[in-house]
Design an enzyme around this catalytic site. Structure first.
Site, PDB file in Angstrom:
ATOM      1  N   HIS A 172      -1.581   7.734  -5.736  1.00 18.16           N
ATOM      2  CA  HIS A 172      -0.188   7.253  -5.801  1.00 18.16           C
ATOM      3  C   HIS A 172       0.365   7.346  -7.230  1.00 18.16           C
ATOM      4  CE1 HIS A 172      -0.088   5.337  -1.715  1.00 18.16           C
ATOM      5  NE2 HIS A 172      -1.388   5.297  -1.910  1.00 18.16           N
ATOM      6  N   ASN A 245       2.256   1.595   3.346  1.00 19.31           N
ATOM      7  CA  ASN A 245       2.579   3.016   3.395  1.00 19.31           C
ATOM      8  C   ASN A 245       3.721   3.244   4.383  1.00 19.31           C
ATOM      9  OD1 ASN A 245       0.650   3.915   1.562  1.00 19.31           O
ATOM     10  ND2 ASN A 245      -0.859   4.430   3.125  1.00 19.31           N
ATOM     11  N   TYR A 459      -7.748  -2.604  -6.458  1.00 19.16           N
ATOM     12  CA  TYR A 459      -6.513  -2.458  -7.252  1.00 19.16           C
ATOM     13  C   TYR A 459      -6.624  -3.100  -8.620  1.00 19.16           C
ATOM     14  CZ  TYR A 459      -4.357  -0.529  -3.093  1.00 19.16           C
ATOM     15  OH  TYR A 459      -4.085   0.268  -2.026  1.00 19.16           O
TER      16      TYR A 459
HETATM   17  C1  HEM Z   1      -4.279   1.197   4.481  1.00 16.10           C
HETATM   18  C2  HEM Z   1      -4.758   1.813   3.462  1.00 16.10           C
HETATM   19  C3  HEM Z   1      -4.077   1.910   2.135  1.00 16.10           C
HETATM   20  C4  HEM Z   1      -2.768   1.787   1.788  1.00 16.10           C
HETATM   21  C5  HEM Z   1      -1.606   1.459   2.687  1.00 16.10           C
HETATM   22  C6  HEM Z   1      -2.664   1.962   0.364  1.00 16.10           C
HETATM   23  C7  HEM Z   1      -1.486   1.895  -0.365  1.00 16.10           C
HETATM   24  C8  HEM Z   1      -1.390   2.082  -1.706  1.00 16.10           C
HETATM   25  C9  HEM Z   1      -0.173   2.111  -2.457  1.00 16.10           C
HETATM   26  C10 HEM Z   1       1.203   1.912  -1.895  1.00 16.10           C
HETATM   27  C11 HEM Z   1      -0.491   2.330  -3.755  1.00 16.10           C
HETATM   28  C12 HEM Z   1       0.501   2.495  -4.887  1.00 16.10           C
HETATM   29  C13 HEM Z   1       0.776   1.223  -5.547  1.00 16.10           C
HETATM   30  C14 HEM Z   1       1.823   1.423  -6.594  1.00 16.10           C
HETATM   31  O1  HEM Z   1       2.950   1.829  -6.251  1.00 16.10           O
HETATM   32  O2  HEM Z   1       1.523   1.158  -7.771  1.00 16.10           O
HETATM   33  C15 HEM Z   1      -1.895   2.439  -3.824  1.00 16.10           C
HETATM   34  C16 HEM Z   1      -2.578   2.650  -4.971  1.00 16.10           C
HETATM   35  C17 HEM Z   1      -3.931   2.585  -5.026  1.00 16.10           C
HETATM   36  N1  HEM Z   1      -4.792   2.400  -3.966  1.00 16.10           N
HETATM   37 FE1  HEM Z   1      -4.350   2.221  -2.057  1.00 16.10          FE
HETATM   38  N2  HEM Z   1      -3.904   2.179  -0.137  1.00 16.10           N
HETATM   39  C18 HEM Z   1      -4.787   2.137   0.923  1.00 16.10           C
HETATM   40  C19 HEM Z   1      -6.132   2.232   0.873  1.00 16.10           C
HETATM   41  C20 HEM Z   1      -6.803   2.121  -0.255  1.00 16.10           C
HETATM   42  C21 HEM Z   1      -8.216   1.909  -0.345  1.00 16.10           C
HETATM   43  C22 HEM Z   1      -9.158   1.752   0.857  1.00 16.10           C
HETATM   44  C23 HEM Z   1      -8.520   1.843  -1.647  1.00 16.10           C
HETATM   45  C24 HEM Z   1      -9.835   1.620  -2.284  1.00 16.10           C
HETATM   46  C25 HEM Z   1     -10.851   1.041  -1.707  1.00 16.10           C
HETATM   47  C26 HEM Z   1      -7.296   2.044  -2.394  1.00 16.10           C
HETATM   48  C27 HEM Z   1      -7.189   2.109  -3.764  1.00 16.10           C
HETATM   49  C28 HEM Z   1      -6.051   2.336  -4.468  1.00 16.10           C
HETATM   50  C29 HEM Z   1      -5.985   2.487  -5.897  1.00 16.10           C
HETATM   51  C30 HEM Z   1      -7.182   2.477  -6.834  1.00 16.10           C
HETATM   52  C31 HEM Z   1      -4.667   2.636  -6.247  1.00 16.10           C
HETATM   53  C32 HEM Z   1      -4.083   2.838  -7.633  1.00 16.10           C
HETATM   54  C33 HEM Z   1      -3.589   1.489  -8.109  1.00 16.10           C
HETATM   55  C34 HEM Z   1      -3.034   1.489  -9.519  1.00 16.10           C
HETATM   56  O3  HEM Z   1      -3.519   2.231 -10.377  1.00 16.10           O
HETATM   57  O4  HEM Z   1      -2.104   0.718  -9.775  1.00 16.10           O
HETATM   58  N3  HEM Z   1      -6.270   2.186  -1.518  1.00 16.10           N
HETATM   59  N4  HEM Z   1      -2.442   2.278  -2.566  1.00 16.10           N
END
Ligand code: HEM
Length: 808
Positions: A172, A245, A459
Site C-alpha cells: 500500500h 479494502n 502494522y
Molecule cells: C483483510 C486483509 C487486509 C487488508 C484489508 C489490509 C489493508 C491494508 C491497508 C488499507 C493498508 C494501508 C494503510 C495505509 O493507508 O497506510 C495496509 C498496509 C499494510 N498492511 Fe494490510 N491489509 C490486509 C492484510 C494484511 C496482513 C495479513 C498483513 C500482515 C500480516 C498486513 C500488513 C500490512 C502492512 C505491513 C502494511 C503497511 C503499513 C504501513 O507501513 O503503514 N496486511 N493494509
C-alpha cells in the site's frame, strides 16, 4: 429530461472550469466572480506571479562586494491568504469545510493548526531560527575559492535534504488521503458503546487514506489491484482505525501466508519487474497453488480492481468484528462503506492508457473533487449478526475469503462519511499517517479471524521502522484528540515532556496517577469463551469450513451481469497470457473449472488451451449448500448511485470557427451539476469562434487525451470540424471515447469527425431504445441534444456497444 439551463453566463463558466483543474490551464486567466474561491485563487496567483516578472537580485549574486552585503530577497504581499494556501478550505470556511473548526465539527483541523507553518511575509531561517542572509551561494574563500566546511547553513540544508525520504510502506505504498467527518444517523447504543455511534447527528473527525497494494510509492494509480480504504476515526474515546479494502474478501486465510502472498505479487526479485501488476509468473504460481484465493481472484479480475475514482468505490472492513454494548454484550459485525456517487469503474484498455497519460489519475480526481466542493460521500452500513446465527451459516465467519451475502444479513445504514478537506501537506499527513487494525476503542472488538490476528501485530511493527521509532503516534496526523497518559517513555523523536519523576504504576509519588481506568471507562476485551466441544489444545490447523474454496467464487461470478462476466474472463485471459510458464496457466484454469466451467472455458479458449486441463482436486469434496445461489448486490452495476454527474469530466472539443453558443451552454450546464467541462483544442489558448468572439482552450488534444474524460462533445462549425479532422489526435480521441463506451454528443457538421474516426453513426438508430450513449444532432437541435447528453452521462457507460476485441 433535465433542461439545459441558460442562467450562468458562459464566459464565467470557462474560467470556473479552468480553475478547477490541476493538470493544465488556459493561456490567459479570465476575470472571475469574487465568491468563486478556486477561480479567485487562480486569478490572484496569476496577478502575484506576474508582479514578479524577473529575478531582480540575480545581478547582485556576483562579485565580492555584493557577496559580503547581500540584498534582501524579492517578495511581494499576497493579494489574499488564499494564494499561499495548500487548499481552498482555508478561505472556504463553513460547517463542512475550513479551519474554523465550528463547534468542534472539524476538530482535527484545530489540532493540526498547532503545527501548520505559514511563511507569508517571513524571512528564511535555519532550523535554529537564525535568519539566512544569502540563500544563493555557499560560503567560499574568495569568489573563485574553495567552499568552506564552516558553512553551517549549506550543511544543514544539504543534510536535511539527504534525509528527506523515508522507507515507503511494504505494501500500500501508493496512496492519497483526505480529511472529513463521520456522522451518526441514530444512536446504536443497543449494540455498541463505541463513541461515534452514541448520538444522532454526532460528528467524528476522520482521516482517510486510499491506496493500491502492489506498486511502489510513485507507481500508477490505475493498476489492476485491490484498493486500500483506511479510515482513522479521531473519537472522543481515542483513535479507532478501520483499515479496509475496496474488496470484502482477501486472498489468504491466515497471516502466516501474508509475506508469501506479497513476495509473489511484487515485482520479481531477479529483475524487479513488473511494477504494480499481478500479471506475471510468481503471482499466478502462488495463487494457483492456493485455491482459497479463487474467490478474491474473481473480485480482482472484475472491474472492482480498476475503479473510476476513489469516490465511486465501496469499502469493507473485511473481517468479522464485534460490537460491544455498555452491558458487555456482543454481536458480530461486518463494516461496509457505500459511495453515494455509485460504484463506477474503468475498463481495462482505458486503465492502461490512463496509466501512461496521468499516473496520478485517482489522486488528482480526489483532490479536484474536494477543492471543487464535490465532497466524496459514503454511507456506512453494518451487517450485524449473532454468534448463534454465525454457527448456522454454510461458511465460517472467521474466514476472510468469505462474504456474508447481503441477502442473508442485510445492511443496516448507521451513518455517513464526508471527505471535505485536502491535506495541507502530503508528506506530513498522507505519508506519515499510520493505520493499525489494533487501534480499536471501547465498543469495538476483534473476532478470532487468524488473518486479523496477524494484522493486529503487523502494522505497528512495520511503522516502527518506516517512521523511525516507537513514537510515531505523536506525529500530529496520528495523535488522538483525547489526552494520552501512560508510563511509556523516551525512544527516538520523543515529543511529550513529562512532568515529575514517576514513570511507573502503581506509584504513590504521583498520587497513583495515571491510574487504570477500570471497566466503566476503559477497554475490556469480550471474553468470548469457546463453548463448543471442539479441540482446544494448541494446534496449527484451519477449521473445516475454511476448506470450501469454490462455492463463493461461483456465487460471485454467477451474480455478475453478462458484461461484467465478460470483463472477468478477459482479465483472466490477459493476466494469464502474461505468464511465461504454460503449466502455471493450466493449473489456474484447472482451478477455475471448480468455480465455473463457463468461465474456465472462456479463459482457456482465449489462451488457445485445448483440451482444458482436468479440474484441480478439491480440498472439500462435499461443501455445505450455500444459502443463496445469486447475490445481485455483488454486481457493480447494482449501485448506480444518486444519478448525479458530480465530479465527471467532459471534453468539449473546440477549434477556430467553432459554433460556440451550444458549447458554452453545455459547459455551464455541466458546471451547474458539479461536473467539469473542459475546452480542449488542437492547442491551448484563444480560439476564434464562428461569431468572431473568442473562447479559451485550457487543455489540448495532446495534453489531455480522450480516455481521461467521462464524456465527449463535438462541436458544430464547418471550419472547426475541418481543423479538428486535420489533427491526428482527434480521431484517437473519439475512438477511445467510443471504445470505452462513454457518452458522445456530436452536433451538426461534427458527424463527419465520427465517420473520420470510424465510429458507426448508424448505431445511433439501431440501439437508440436502450440508449447507446452516442447522440448525433442536426443544427437547431443542440438543446435537446445537450439534455440527452446530460442524461446519458449520468448512466456512466453504455456497454451495449462494447465489442471484444474492440471494433475500432
Ligand atoms: C483483510 C486483509 C487486509 C487488508 C484489508 C489490509 C489493508 C491494508 C491497508 C488499507 C493498508 C494501508 C494503510 C495505509 O493507508 O497506510 C495496509 C498496509 C499494510 N498492511 Fe494490510 N491489509 C490486509 C492484510 C494484511 C496482513 C495479513 C498483513 C500482515 C500480516 C498486513 C500488513 C500490512 C502492512 C505491513 C502494511 C503497511 C503499513 C504501513 O507501513 O503503514 N496486511 N493494509
Amino acid at each position: 429530461m433535465p433542461k439545459t439551463p441558460k442562467a450562468t453566463p458562459p464566459k464565467k463558466t470557462a474560467a470556473k472550469s479552468a480553475a478547477r483543474n490541476t493538470d493544465s490551464g488556459p493561456a490567459r486567466v479570465a476575470p472571475v466572480a469574487a465568491d468563486d474561491h478556486a477561480a479567485r485563487k487562480m486569478a490572484e496567483t496569476q496577478a502575484m506571479v506576474a508582479s514578479m516578472p524577473y529575478n531582480e537580485n540575480k545581478a547582485e549574486e556576483h562579485g565580492f562586494d555584493n557577496g559580503v552585503d547581500p540584498p534582501a530577497g524579492q517578495a511581494v504581499e499576497a493579494p489574499s491568504r488564499l494564494v499561499g494556501a495548500s487548499t481552498l478550505s482555508e478561505e472556504n470556511s463553513s460547517d463542512k469545510v475550513g479551519t474554523a473548526a465550528l463547534d468542534g465539527l472539524n476538530a482535527t483541523t484545530d489540532s493540526l493548526d498547532r503545527v501548520r507553518v505559514d511563511a507569508s511575509g517571513r524571512a528564511l531561517t535555519t532550523n535554529q531560527g537564525v535568519a539566512i542572509a544569502d540563500n544563493q551561494n555557499s560560503l567560499k574563500y574568495g569568489v573563485r575559492g574553495p567552499v568552506l566546511l564552516e558553512d553551517f547553513i549549506l550543511r544543514e540544508k544539504i543534510t536535511h535534504f539527504d534525509h528527506e525520504r523515508i522507507p515507503e510502506r511494504i505494501v500500500h505504498a501508493r496512496g492519497s488521503g483526505a480529511h472529513g467527518f463521520f456522522e451518526c444517523y441514530e444512536p446504536l447504543t443497543r449494540y455498541t458503546r463505541a463513541a461515534p455511534f452514541q448520538a444522532a447527528g454526532k460528528r467524528t473527525p476522520v482521516f482517510v487514506r486510499f491506496s493500491t497494494v502492489q506498486g511502489e510509492r510513485g507507481s500508477k494509480d490505475t493498476a489492476r489491484d485491490v484498493r486500500g480504504f483506511a479510515v482513522k476515526f479521531y473519537t472522543d474515546e481515542g483513535n479507532w482505525d478501520l483499515v479496509g479494502n475496496n474488496i470484502p474478501v482477501f486472498f489468504i486465510q491466515d497471516a502466516m501466508k501474508f509475506p508469501d502472498l506479497v513476495h509473489a505479487v511484487k515485482p520479481e526479485p531477479h529483475h524487479q519487474m513488473p511494477q504494480a501488476a499481478s500479471a506475471h509468473d510468481t503471482f499466478w504460481d502462488f495463487v494457483s497453488l492456493m485455491p482459497e484465493s479463487t474467490h478474491m481472484l474473481m473480485w480482482v479480475m472484475s472491474d472492482r480492481a480498476i475503479p473510476r475514482s476513489f469516490a465511486t468505490m465501496q469499502g469493507f472492513g473485511v473481517h468479522s468484528f464485534r460490537l460491544v454494548n455498555e452491558q458487555g454484550e456482543s454481536v458480530f459485525c461486518k463494516f461496509h462503506w457505500t459511495p453515494v456517487a455509485g460504484t463506477h469503474s474503468l475498463v481495462w484498455d482505458e486503465a492502461v492508457k490512463i496509466s501512461g497519460a496521468d499516473p496520478d489519475f485517482h489522486r488528482r480526481d480526489l483532490w479536484e473533487r474536494i477543492e471543487a466542493g464535490n465532497h466524496p460521500e459514503y454511507e456506512l452500513g453494518l451487517q450485524i449478526f449473532t454468534e448463534e446465527q454465525a454457527e448456522q451459516f454454510s461458511f465460517d465467519i472467521l474466514d476472510a475469503t468469505k462474504i456474508i451475502p447481503e441477502e442473508l444479513v442485510p445492511l443496516t445504514p448507521v451513518g455517513r462519511m464526508v471527505l471535505n478537506r485536502n491535506p495541507d501537506n502530503f508528506f506530513a499527513e498522507t505519508e506519515q499517517v499510520a493505520f493499525c487494525t489494533a487501534q480499536v476503542i471501547p465498543g469495538i472488538d476483534f473476532s478470532n479471524d487468524p488473518l486479523l490476528a496477524g494484522r493486529i501485530h503487523s502494522y505497528a511493527d512495520t511503522q516502527i521502522s518506516r517512521l523511525g521509532g516507537p513514537n510515531f503516534h505523536e506525529l500530529p496526523i496520528n495523535a488522538p484528540l483525547v489526552q494520552v497518559h501512560n508510563n511509556q517513555r523516551d525512544g527516538m523523536h520523543r515529543q511529550a515532556i513529562h512532568r515529575g519523576r514517576v514513570s511507573y504504576e502503581p506509584n504513590s509519588l504521583a498520587g497513583g496517577c495515571p491510574f487504570q481506568a477500570g471497566a466503566a471507562q476503559g477497554f475490556v476485551t469480550v471474553p468470548a469463551r469457546i463453548r463448543a466441544e471442539e479441540e482446544q489444545g494448541k494446534v496449527r490447523a484451519k477449521p473445516e469450513k475454511f476448506a470450501d474454496h469454490y462455492t463463493q467464487a461461483r456465487l460471485f461470478y454467477e451474480s455478475q451481469t453478462p458484461v461484467e462476466q465478460g470483463h472477468i474472463a478477459n482479465a483472466f485471459r490477459f493476466e494469464l497470457s502474461k505468464v511465461t510458464v504454460p503449466a502455471i496457466r493450466e493449473r489456474m484454469v484447472a482451478s477455475l473449472r471448480n468455480a465455473s466451467e463457463e468461465l474456465a472455458k472462456k479463459v482457456a479458449d482465449g489462451l488457445g488451451m485445448d483440451p482444458m486441463p482436468q479440474p484441480l482436486p478439491r480440498a472439500l469434496a462435499d461443501p455445505a449448500p450455500p444459502e443463496v445461489a445469486k447475490s445481485p448486490a455483488l454486481s457493480l452495476l447494482s449501485r448506480p448511485g444518486d444519478g448525479s454527474i458530480k465530479g465527471r469530466k467532459v471534453a468539449l472539443l473546440v477549434a477556430p470557427g467553432v459554433e460556440a453558443e451550444a458549447i458554452e451552454r453545455l459547459q455551464a450546464a455541466l458546471a451547474q451539476r458539479g461536473a467539469v467541462g473542459r475546452l480542449v483544442g488542437p492547442r491551448i489558448g484563444p480560439v476564434r469562434t464562428a461569431a468572431g468572439d473568442t473562447l479559451d482552450a485550457d487543455a489540448s488534444l495532446e495534453n489531455e487525451p480522450g480516455f481521461l474524460f467521462d464524456g465527449l462533445v463535438l462541436p458544430d462549425g464547418d471550419e472547426a470540424v475541418a481543423a479538428l479532422s486535420q489533427d491526428g489526435h482527434t480521431a484517437e480521441f473519439i475512438r477511445d471515447q467510443f471504445r470505452h463506451c462513454k457518452t458522445i454528443l456530436a452536433m451538426g457538421a461534427s458527424r463527419l469527425l465520427l465517420a473520420h474516426a470510424g465510429v458507426p453513426v448508424a448505431m445511433d438508430k439501431s440501439l437508440a431504445q436502450g440508449g447507446t450513449g452516442l447522440i448525433v444532432v442536426e443544427p437547431g437541435a443542440e438543446e435537446s441534444g445537450a439534455a440527452a447528453f446530460l442524461e446519458a452521462l449520468a448512466r456512466h457507460r453504455h456497454f451495449g456497444r462494447e465489442m471484444d476485441p474492440p471494433l475500432a
